[in-house]
Motif scaffolding. Structure first.
Motif, PDB file in Angstrom:
ATOM      1  N   LEU A   3       0.828  -1.204   0.000  1.00 53.23           N
ATOM      2  CA  LEU A   3       0.000   0.000   0.000  1.00 53.23           C
ATOM      3  C   LEU A   3       0.867   1.261   0.000  1.00 53.23           C
ATOM      4  N   VAL A   4       1.875   1.280   0.839  1.00 47.45           N
ATOM      5  CA  VAL A   4       2.800   2.418   0.888  1.00 47.45           C
ATOM      6  C   VAL A   4       3.536   2.554  -0.447  1.00 47.45           C
ATOM      7  N   ALA A   5       4.008   1.446  -0.988  1.00 48.43           N
ATOM      8  CA  ALA A   5       4.731   1.477  -2.264  1.00 48.43           C
ATOM      9  C   ALA A   5       3.830   1.952  -3.403  1.00 48.43           C
ATOM     10  N   ALA A   6       2.547   1.607  -3.372  1.00 47.90           N
ATOM     11  CA  ALA A   6       1.622   2.012  -4.424  1.00 47.90           C
ATOM     12  C   ALA A   6       1.466   3.532  -4.466  1.00 47.90           C
TER      13      ALA A   6
ATOM     14  N   LEU B 228      -4.660  -3.118  -5.855  1.00 45.99           N
ATOM     15  CA  LEU B 228      -4.528  -3.810  -4.564  1.00 45.99           C
ATOM     16  C   LEU B 228      -5.877  -4.248  -4.009  1.00 45.99           C
ATOM     17  N   GLY B 229      -6.954  -3.984  -4.762  1.00 42.65           N
ATOM     18  CA  GLY B 229      -8.275  -4.416  -4.336  1.00 42.65           C
ATOM     19  C   GLY B 229      -9.101  -3.353  -3.634  1.00 42.65           C
ATOM     20  N   ILE B 230      -8.655  -2.115  -3.635  1.00 46.26           N
ATOM     21  CA  ILE B 230      -9.406  -1.034  -3.006  1.00 46.26           C
ATOM     22  C   ILE B 230     -10.285  -0.383  -4.078  1.00 46.26           C
ATOM     23  N   ALA B 231     -11.572  -0.357  -3.829  1.00 44.43           N
ATOM     24  CA  ALA B 231     -12.525   0.191  -4.802  1.00 44.43           C
ATOM     25  C   ALA B 231     -12.267   1.684  -5.012  1.00 44.43           C
ATOM     26  N   PRO B 232     -12.261   2.143  -6.257  1.00 43.91           N
ATOM     27  CA  PRO B 232     -12.036   3.568  -6.531  1.00 43.91           C
ATOM     28  C   PRO B 232     -12.959   4.500  -5.746  1.00 43.91           C
TER      29      PRO B 232
ATOM     30  N   ALA C  28      -5.530   4.119  -9.604  1.00 40.71           N
ATOM     31  CA  ALA C  28      -5.141   2.904 -10.330  1.00 40.71           C
ATOM     32  C   ALA C  28      -4.276   1.997  -9.467  1.00 40.71           C
ATOM     33  N   GLU C  29      -3.321   2.587  -8.760  1.00 45.03           N
ATOM     34  CA  GLU C  29      -2.426   1.787  -7.905  1.00 45.03           C
ATOM     35  C   GLU C  29      -3.210   1.109  -6.776  1.00 45.03           C
ATOM     36  N   LEU C  30      -4.140   1.829  -6.159  1.00 44.43           N
ATOM     37  CA  LEU C  30      -4.899   1.248  -5.047  1.00 44.43           C
ATOM     38  C   LEU C  30      -5.936   0.238  -5.545  1.00 44.43           C
TER      39      LEU C  30
END
Length: 129
Positions: free
Chosen positions: A20-23, A91-95, A86-88
């Motif tokens: 998450l931090v890297a994204a 990782l499976g986090i809804a926009p 896009a990055e999140l």
């Protein structure tokens, strides 16, 4: 030299906090065209009773605060938002569960390299992008 803070509830996906931090870091590097090693990204996680989620958002609600120097164009800011989303999402986090708040702090308000105002330092990258 942007800084970012990610806020979310504890114990929600993604479990890989480093990813998450890297994204968010990748999104800032790509959109703002800053060096890869010049900015901190931090993650704060909260118990469910200490992090109110806005109506209409799921438990994965993620708040991303990004602090930058003024000078970025509206197009660059839009690109930053798109890259973070896009990055999140990867990782499976809804926009719709992501909120991004951008803070622009004048360079003379940043103390760097032993307390020198950033406005008096050659940063090594262009802010006006």
């Amino acid at each position: 030299m942007p800084h970012a803070a990610i806020h979310r509830r504890r114990d929600v996906p993604p479990r890989d906090r480093g990813a998450l931090v890297a994204a968010v870091n990748r999104a800032m590097i790509t959109a703002l065209r800053v060096p890869e090693d010049s900015h901190p990204v931090r993650l704060s996680e909260y118990d469910a009773d200490a992090f109110l989620i806005p109506k209409g958002c799921g438990d994965g609600f993620t708040l991303v605060d990004i602090t930058i120097y003024p000078g970025r164009t509206p197009e660059t800011k839009r690109a930053l938002y798109r890259f973070v989303i896009a990055e999140l999402e990867a990782l499976g986090i809804a926009p719709m569960d992501v909120r991004i708040v951008l803070y622009e702090v004048p360079r003379e308000h940043w103390g760097l390299r032993g307390g020198i105002p950033a406005s008096e330092i050659e940063l090594g990258f262009t802010v006006e992008v």
